[in-house]
Design an enzyme around this catalytic site. Structure first.
Site: not given
Length: 608
Positions: A2, A27, A75, A101-102, A481, A485, A488, A504, A603
């Site tokens: 927000c 944002r 948001w 906000n929050g 992961e 990262k 990509e 192996h 995205k």
């Protein structure tokens, strides 16, 4: 996340507020609104959708008269995106307007208390409780009232407030959410981000936790949390608008990496009540927990990797068999599922096509579904039986960072809740893990305070063409992961392997100079990992370890070490993820890559 803008001065406020909100569009948001005072007349304009719609609704601000006001981009977290749930929120008596906000963690209790006292609510948000609480507590002194309001709030907030009783004045306060005061000539601003006011001033004051600011066109005064007037030193922000949108960071990805302590706090704290875990409205009790025979965790990309971390955590602590499935494979595999299977669907956007199809199939076959998503009222959130929001805020960079770590944190909460219900953990072990989860935001913050070593190794290894990641147990899950990262955003070929599988076949790829990142955070598996590291080095490979101080002896057998804070072994993947995100980021920066928009990637993947 927000956005807030507030203004008091001699110019028409509405136009300035709308322009400021446009500066915050980067944002991400789902609705917006403004509230403006003209004498004792309070006018609000709110709408779902783009700020262009707000602009049109307010006729570019020309139809909203007044020289003091507040604006907000929302948001959604509590309550679906709608005109009613949009900010600003106005008190029932029409005298106070608030933007926030929050997350107010105790809003439900406060709302029930205020309704019992005859104060009606219009929205489903946690934020409206602030406006109604101001109305209830107001005694003619806004500074005293705000202090009393803040004392009643549990959670995080940045608040802007205007009142018909104080027509030229703007108030602001904050706790654990950013808010700055912009200083102009015969006009002053509040903003959640410099970008919103940077067109009008470069002089700002950072509001501290618990502090209150009182702004008029000609003055700004600051007060401590106990009401004592204090002096604040302004600072100058010599950024252009593009820099300001990124908060001074060169890329959104780095900004979002640094937002992880707050994102983790917002994901975890509202769900922990004393020693209990409360998963929003998810009806998970001892009876239905004991009916679960199997759990399927389904996702794509980083969400799938989060699921693998969840698999290790849940199987170990809940003693339930867990399958982690790629959504694109699940929907064509004729899956075996039924009413005794809990299906956990993970998606940052809540719109991922393969994952949505998997959700629909699991429901069709009789499984109960829980969605872990970030976007309120997204398709997956709407269609799942239950939903657990991560509250990470929007991610602008294509490569997920805070989206991933908050998904892992959400899975920890689900797993620990089930373990408590099934009595598969001792009370002492449950308390250890809960304390460890609550400590993660601060541990991540500590990591982000010292990145010199990461930058050094990123510079050293940036020109390599192939990098391997190895680990055992949850370190293997974290290495998946980490490899994603790196590949990509830097376009380096990166692959992750279970360290025990090297012999192996994979070890044939190790030769002089080959770089391997070895995750060694698991104490019980440390010496097994050490053997794998020695096997790589015996073939003249270069090894960079990721380990905590407790396992620091690994540095004697490697070519370098990235350090994470000491933590519970079960929770180390979050801390490993942050180190590996930073490593990937600085490697990509060294290579001159388009970090926020890597080639060929989107995205939100809304097609199969």
């Amino acid at each position: 996340m927000c956005g807030i803008i507030g203004y008091t001065g001699g110019r028409p406020a509405a136009t300035l507020l709308i322009d400021g909100l446009k500066r915050l569009e980067y944002r991400g948001y789902d609705s917006s609104g403004i509230a403006v005072l003209d004498g004792e007349k309070l006018t609000t304009v709110k709408t779902v959708g783009k700020i262009a719609e707000l602009d049109k609704k307010a006729n570019g601000g020309k139809d909203v008269i007044g020289t003091v006001g507040i604006g907000h981009t929302r948001w959604a977290t509590h309550g679906v995106p709608s005109d009613i749930n949009s900010h600003p929120h106005v008190s029932a008596n029409g005298r106070f307007a608030v933007v926030h906000n929050g997350i107010i963690e105790n809003y439900a209790e406060l709302k029930s208390e205020l309704i019992a006292k005859g104060i009606p609510f219009a929205s489903d948000t946690d934020s409206e409780v602030i406006a109604q609480l101001v109305q209830y507590l107001y005694d003619g002194d806004m500074l005293t009232t705000l202090r009393e309001v803040c004392a009643r709030l549990v959670g995080s907030y940045a608040v802007g407030l205007i009142s018909t009783d104080d027509c030229g004045t703007l108030y602001a306060t904050r706790k654990d959410n950013p808010l700055v005061v912009g200083l102009g000539r015969n006009e002053n601003f509040i903003a959640s981000d410099f970008a919103a006011a940077l067109e009008h001033t470069h002089d700002f004051v950072q509001l501290g936790d618990g502090e209150i600011a009182r702004l008029t066109p000609s003055s700004v005064t600051f007060y401590s949390s106990n009401g004592v007037r204090i002096e604040k030193t302004p600072f100058r922000v010599d950024w252009d608008i593009s820099q300001a949108e990124k908060g001074g960071y060169p890329h959104f990805m780095l900004k979002e990496i640094y937002e992880q302590p707050k994102a983790l706090t917002d994901t975890v704290r509202p769900r922990v009540k004393g020693s209990s875990i409360v998963l929003d409205k998810i009806a998970l009790d001892t009876r239905n927990a004991n009916l679960i025979e199997k759990i399927d965790i389904i996702g794509c990309g980083s969400a799938y990797h989060a699921g693998i971390v969840g698999k290790y955590f849940i199987e170990k602590n809940c003693r339930i068999r867990v399958n982690c499935e790629l959504a694109s494979e699940y929907i064509y595999s004729n899956p075996i599922t039924d009413s005794r299977t809990l299906t956990i669907i993970i998606s940052q956007s809540g719109e991922t096509a393969d994952t949505l199809a998997a959700l629909r199939l699991a429901k069709k076959l009789g499984s109960h579904t829980i969605a872990i998503v970030n976007v309120v009222e997204s398709a997956i959130a709407r269609e799942a039986d239950d939903v657990l929001y991560t509250h990470a805020g929007p991610e602008i960079a294509v490569a997920t960072t805070k989206g991933y770590t908050t998904q892992v944190a959400a899975l920890y909460l689900v797993g620990l809740k089930i373990a408590k219900l099934k009595h598969t953990l001792s009370d002492a072990r449950y308390a250890e893990l809960l304390d460890g989860i609550l400590a993660l935001p601060q541990q991540v913050r500590a990591q982000l305070d010292d990145v010199a070593g990461i930058k050094k190794y990123a510079k050293r290894f940036a020109q390599h063409k192939c990098v391997f990641f190895i680990g055992r147990g949850t370190d293997y899950a974290a290495s998946l992961e980490g490899a994603l990262k790196l590949k990509e955003i830097s376009y380096i070929h990166a692959e992750a392997y279970a360290a025990g599988e090297l012999k192996h076949g994979t070890i044939s790829l190790i030769e002089e100079g080959t770089v391997t990142l070895a995750l060694a955070t698991q104490r019980a598996l440390f010496y097994k990992m050490l053997s794998n590291i020695k096997a790589v080095q015996s073939r003249k490979g270069t090894v960079l370890a990721v380990a905590s101080a407790a396992n620091s002896e690994v540095s004697e057998f490697t070519d370098g070490m990235l350090v994470i804070p000491d933590c519970d072994d079960d929770l180390s993947p979050v801390l490993s993820a942050v180190v590996l995100q930073l490593f990937a980021y600085y490697v990509a920066a060294e290579r001159g890559c388009d970090i926020d928009k890597p080639r060929n990637l989107a995205k939100s993947v809304t097609v199969e």
